[in-house]
Design a protein around this motif. Structure first.
Motif, PDB file in Angstrom:
ATOM      1  N   GLU A 126     -40.191  19.908  27.496  1.00  0.00           N
ATOM      2  CA  GLU A 126     -41.416  19.824  26.714  1.00  0.00           C
ATOM      3  C   GLU A 126     -42.290  21.056  26.956  1.00  0.00           C
ATOM      4  O   GLU A 126     -42.855  21.637  26.037  1.00  0.00           O
ATOM      5  CB  GLU A 126     -42.166  18.562  27.125  1.00  0.00           C
ATOM      6  N   ASN A 127     -42.314  21.471  28.231  1.00  0.00           N
ATOM      7  CA  ASN A 127     -43.118  22.642  28.592  1.00  0.00           C
ATOM      8  C   ASN A 127     -42.621  23.922  27.943  1.00  0.00           C
ATOM      9  O   ASN A 127     -43.365  24.872  27.771  1.00  0.00           O
ATOM     10  CB  ASN A 127     -43.110  22.829  30.111  1.00  0.00           C
ATOM     11  N   GLU A 128     -41.336  23.942  27.610  1.00  0.00           N
ATOM     12  CA  GLU A 128     -40.784  25.146  26.980  1.00  0.00           C
ATOM     13  C   GLU A 128     -41.183  25.249  25.510  1.00  0.00           C
ATOM     14  O   GLU A 128     -40.975  26.272  24.873  1.00  0.00           O
ATOM     15  CB  GLU A 128     -39.252  25.142  27.097  1.00  0.00           C
ATOM     16  N   GLY A 129     -41.702  24.145  24.986  1.00  0.00           N
ATOM     17  CA  GLY A 129     -42.195  24.161  23.611  1.00  0.00           C
ATOM     18  C   GLY A 129     -41.081  24.095  22.587  1.00  0.00           C
ATOM     19  O   GLY A 129     -39.926  23.805  22.906  1.00  0.00           O
ATOM     20  N   GLU A 130     -41.441  24.484  21.353  1.00  0.00           N
ATOM     21  CA  GLU A 130     -40.500  24.302  20.241  1.00  0.00           C
ATOM     22  C   GLU A 130     -39.258  25.165  20.366  1.00  0.00           C
ATOM     23  O   GLU A 130     -38.185  24.806  19.922  1.00  0.00           O
ATOM     24  CB  GLU A 130     -41.206  24.582  18.917  1.00  0.00           C
ATOM     25  N   GLY A 131     -39.446  26.342  20.978  1.00  0.00           N
ATOM     26  CA  GLY A 131     -38.319  27.280  21.072  1.00  0.00           C
ATOM     27  C   GLY A 131     -37.317  26.887  22.150  1.00  0.00           C
ATOM     28  O   GLY A 131     -36.368  27.631  22.403  1.00  0.00           O
ATOM     29  N   SER A 132     -37.501  25.755  22.784  1.00  0.00           N
ATOM     30  CA  SER A 132     -36.633  25.390  23.911  1.00  0.00           C
ATOM     31  C   SER A 132     -35.163  25.319  23.498  1.00  0.00           C
ATOM     32  O   SER A 132     -34.823  24.774  22.453  1.00  0.00           O
ATOM     33  CB  SER A 132     -37.055  24.027  24.471  1.00  0.00           C
ATOM     34  N   THR A 133     -34.311  25.928  24.346  1.00  0.00           N
ATOM     35  CA  THR A 133     -32.882  25.872  24.040  1.00  0.00           C
ATOM     36  C   THR A 133     -32.190  24.843  24.938  1.00  0.00           C
ATOM     37  O   THR A 133     -30.972  24.725  24.926  1.00  0.00           O
ATOM     38  CB  THR A 133     -32.229  27.257  24.266  1.00  0.00           C
ATOM     39  N   SER A 134     -32.986  24.137  25.757  1.00  0.00           N
ATOM     40  CA  SER A 134     -32.381  23.146  26.646  1.00  0.00           C
ATOM     41  C   SER A 134     -31.742  22.025  25.833  1.00  0.00           C
ATOM     42  O   SER A 134     -32.266  21.613  24.806  1.00  0.00           O
ATOM     43  CB  SER A 134     -33.443  22.536  27.557  1.00  0.00           C
ATOM     44  N   ALA A 135     -30.614  21.567  26.366  1.00  0.00           N
ATOM     45  CA  ALA A 135     -29.910  20.492  25.670  1.00  0.00           C
ATOM     46  C   ALA A 135     -30.600  19.152  25.943  1.00  0.00           C
ATOM     47  O   ALA A 135     -31.571  19.104  26.699  1.00  0.00           O
ATOM     48  CB  ALA A 135     -28.482  20.437  26.179  1.00  0.00           C
ATOM     49  N   ASP A 136     -30.092  18.085  25.315  1.00  0.00           N
ATOM     50  CA  ASP A 136     -30.592  16.748  25.666  1.00  0.00           C
ATOM     51  C   ASP A 136     -29.895  16.305  26.932  1.00  0.00           C
ATOM     52  O   ASP A 136     -28.682  16.426  27.043  1.00  0.00           O
ATOM     53  CB  ASP A 136     -30.265  15.757  24.534  1.00  0.00           C
ATOM     54  N   PHE A 137     -30.658  15.786  27.858  1.00  0.00           N
ATOM     55  CA  PHE A 137     -30.065  15.368  29.127  1.00  0.00           C
ATOM     56  C   PHE A 137     -30.257  13.859  29.265  1.00  0.00           C
ATOM     57  O   PHE A 137     -31.380  13.367  29.216  1.00  0.00           O
ATOM     58  CB  PHE A 137     -30.741  16.138  30.267  1.00  0.00           C
ATOM     59  N   GLN A 138     -29.144  13.155  29.421  1.00  0.00           N
ATOM     60  CA  GLN A 138     -29.216  11.681  29.423  1.00  0.00           C
ATOM     61  C   GLN A 138     -29.210  11.082  30.828  1.00  0.00           C
ATOM     62  O   GLN A 138     -29.392   9.887  30.980  1.00  0.00           O
ATOM     63  CB  GLN A 138     -28.039  11.093  28.622  1.00  0.00           C
ATOM     64  N   ALA A 139     -28.983  11.910  31.852  1.00  0.00           N
ATOM     65  CA  ALA A 139     -28.845  11.404  33.227  1.00  0.00           C
ATOM     66  C   ALA A 139     -27.867  10.223  33.255  1.00  0.00           C
ATOM     67  O   ALA A 139     -28.188   9.128  33.718  1.00  0.00           O
ATOM     68  CB  ALA A 139     -30.203  11.000  33.804  1.00  0.00           C
ATOM     69  N   SER A 140     -26.687  10.481  32.754  1.00  0.00           N
ATOM     70  CA  SER A 140     -25.678   9.418  32.643  1.00  0.00           C
ATOM     71  C   SER A 140     -25.148   9.004  34.013  1.00  0.00           C
ATOM     72  O   SER A 140     -25.428   9.661  35.017  1.00  0.00           O
ATOM     73  CB  SER A 140     -24.506   9.946  31.809  1.00  0.00           C
ATOM     74  N   LYS A 141     -24.336   7.946  34.012  1.00  0.00           N
ATOM     75  CA  LYS A 141     -23.714   7.509  35.267  1.00  0.00           C
ATOM     76  C   LYS A 141     -22.825   8.618  35.825  1.00  0.00           C
ATOM     77  O   LYS A 141     -22.760   8.838  37.023  1.00  0.00           O
ATOM     78  CB  LYS A 141     -22.869   6.266  35.012  1.00  0.00           C
ATOM     79  N   GLY A 142     -22.135   9.292  34.920  1.00  0.00           N
ATOM     80  CA  GLY A 142     -21.250  10.401  35.343  1.00  0.00           C
ATOM     81  C   GLY A 142     -22.059  11.496  36.016  1.00  0.00           C
ATOM     82  O   GLY A 142     -21.674  12.026  37.065  1.00  0.00           O
ATOM     83  N   TRP A 143     -23.205  11.810  35.401  1.00  0.00           N
ATOM     84  CA  TRP A 143     -24.068  12.828  36.018  1.00  0.00           C
ATOM     85  C   TRP A 143     -24.474  12.370  37.425  1.00  0.00           C
ATOM     86  O   TRP A 143     -24.445  13.147  38.374  1.00  0.00           O
ATOM     87  CB  TRP A 143     -25.333  13.068  35.174  1.00  0.00           C
TER      88      TRP A 143
END
Ligand SMILES: NC(=O)C1=CN([C@@H]2O[C@H](COP(=O)(O)OP(=O)(O)OC[C@H]3O[C@@H](n4cnc5c(N)ncnc54)[C@H](O)[C@@H]3O)[C@@H](O)[C@H]2O)[C@@H](O)CC1
Ligand SMILES: Nc1ncnc2c1ncn2[C@@H]1O[C@H](COP(=O)(O)OP(=O)(O)OP(=O)(O)O)[C@@H](O)[C@H]1O
Length: 483
Positions: A126-143
């Protein structure tokens, strides 16, 4: 390639037969053959590889074709997907949060940890704003399972009111348990229902440490082929000498250090940077150290700013012009100087400048690891003592000298996968994923200043490796440079 080979830690088995590694261009040709109707067996025979390898490449078809479409060099042998830097930051922060909860006796379950990690990640995004290239992170069980392995976490069961009998409810560091042995006991007394699973970490939980080792003795005669291998590694990153460049392009390095007691260390670091091939070498030191350092060499540019009331502004003027910063040789442990060095690290991070941290810079990091945690453009070069100090800060236990490889790997992981070079008879280098051991023989004297020569040289090599790009460093510029 040279004598480098991959062996599992401690293994004495015979060297494995070298695998044939196909580059992207060959893989695309192979995929085209499959598309034209040839069987996997026929294609395997054509390329002298197993049918299973052909199938594996087929499985990766989408990624391979996408990489080619994205103009990856066709000679590349691996698809290198750089790790999301936000994720490394989130994992380090989550690890410390888990330790903190443990210290306070607050049980946290996998669901809570995953939720915490996700909220931290979303916050950064969110802090990176609209230009953020970060992916969606789900914090899955695998993670979560990988996170546990990465940080060597193990589990305790909480029974009774707090949770159902079989529910895994807390994951805590085994060393934390040693540091705060009272906490579980206290919890047991208070709640009468806590059972610890065996704290001894199950070996299966610890990722295999793959070690690459290379050695080169200066005291023996070597075949031209042997020397070629070494030179090829170096040639990969050294920028070519041409008449087309302007002053400074091959490296403007800043050394932060030099005080009343220590004027030699910053000089050694700065002059080795120049002698290796940097174009300009700056030293940021205290006022009284400056004339001494200047008198050693007219080649150095010396700024007497480290104990000035305006260090921040003085250094800020120069930072945009520097390619790498080396923090620590001869810095000393005066609080003001350490505070000013801290400001320089913070500013360098904001600008994305690679930072090599050595000597008293490592003292500072041992006091405040969060200062560098997760900044993957950092290389730490601890000697044995400095390493022990950092390790004890992070894990509250001493280094296991029988398992140095794993200790270096773990320290790097705990610091967010930055590059750690543990200096010694063999230099052990890790970025938290790989361990490289460099047993090139050096001088048999152990006089002061050799570490300073290394940190200054690394400053230049880090810049060159960065310039050379991932293709020439197999995607890992800092760890390869340190090697
Ligand atoms: N001419 C100079 O100005 C020099 C200044 N130096 C500076 O001196 C300051 C303090 O550096 P130190 O390295 O002394 O740091 P420390 O004060 O942390 O001391 C490290 C100690 O660890 C010991 N040690 C190193 N390797 C060891 C091993 N494998 N096993 C057991 N003990 C081991 C050393 O003998 C030393 O006593 C730094 O700012 C450093 O840059 C040094 O770089 C040396 C040269
Ligand atoms: N026992 C050893 N045998 C061979 N080489 C070593 C040994 N210990 C250190 N080295 C080499 O010497 C170099 C400097 O390491 P050292 O441990 O002396 O650093 P340092 O204590 O930080 O140095 P400095 O005196 O500059 O502060 C490293 O590149 C390392 O490979």
């Amino acid at each position: 390639m040279g004598p480098k080979r991959s062996v599992p830690s401690g293994s004495k088995s015979a060297p494995k037969k070298r695998r044939r590694v196909m580059n992207l261009k060959e893989k695309v040709e192979l995929l085209d053959m499959l598309r034209s109707g040839k069987t996997a067996a026929a294609v395997g025979r054509h390329y002298c590889i197993n049918e299973s390898t052909v199938r594996h490449i087929k499985k990766k078809e989408k990624e391979i074709r996408e990489a080619i479409a994205a103009a990856a060099p066709t000679t590349a042998k691996y698809l290198h997907k750089p790790r999301d830097p936000n994720l490394s930051r989130v994992e380090s922060a989550t690890f410390f949060w888990v330790l903190d909860c443990y210290k306070k006796g607050i049980p946290v379950d996998s669901g809570i940890i995953r939720e915490k990690a996700k909220s931290l990640y979303d916050f950064l995004k969110e802090n990176e704003g609209e230009g953020s290239t970060s992916a969606d992170f789900q914090a899955s069980k695998g993670w979560f399972e990988n996170f546990k392995k990465r940080f060597s976490l193990c589990s305790v069961k909480v029974m009774g009111e707090a949770a159902s009998a079989d529910q895994e409810t807390a994951s805590i560091g085994q060393e934390a348990a040693r540091e705060f042995p009272e906490t579980p006991k206290k919890l047991i007394e208070e709640k009468g229902s806590i059972q610890l699973l065996p704290f001894k970490l199950d070996c299966r939980d610890v990722p295999e440490v793959n070690v690459l080792e290379r050695s080169f003795s200066v005291h023996k005669a070597h075949s031209v082929k042997d020397m070629e291998n070494i030179f090829q590694l170096v040639r990969n990153v050294i920028p070519p000498l041409t008449t087309k460049k302007h002053k400074g392009q091959d490296g403007r390095i800043g050394i932060v250090g030099g005080c009343q007691e220590y004027t030699g260390a910053p000089y050694f670091a700065a002059i080795s940077a120049l002698k290796l091939g940097a174009d300009l070498s700056h030293v940021f030191c205290t006022k009284d150290a400056a004339p001494v350092i200047k008198s050693y060499s007219p080649e150095l540019i010396v700024h007497p700013v480290l104990d000035s009331p305006h260090t921040d502004e003085e250094v800020a003027k120069w930072l945009p012009r520097l390619h790498t910063i080396v923090i620590g040789p001869g810095l000393g442990r005066n609080d003001t100087l350490l505070e000013n060095a801290k400001g320089i690290i913070e500013k360098s991070k904001v600008r994305g400048i690679p930072v090599v941290i050595d000597a008293d810079g490592l003292w500072l990091i041992a006091q405040q690891p969060s200062l560098i945690q997760g900044y993957q453009r950092a290389i730490l070069t601890p000697n044995y003592m400095e390493f022990s100090r950092l390790y004890e800060t992070m894990f509250r236990t001493s280094v296991d000298s029988n398992d140095n490889h794993r200790c270096v790997l773990r320290l790097s992981q705990a610091l967010g996968n930055l590059t750690v070079v543990q200096k010694g008879e063999k230099d052990i280098i890790s970025d938290g994923e790989k361990v490289l051991v460099c047993s090139h023989e050096g001088s048999s004297r152990r006089c002061g200043g050799q570490g300073d020569l290394l940190s200054g040289s690394l400053g230049v090599l880090a810049h060159w490796a960065f310039l050379a790009g991932p293709e020439k460093t197999n995607g890992f510029p800092y760890v390869k440079t340190s090697y």
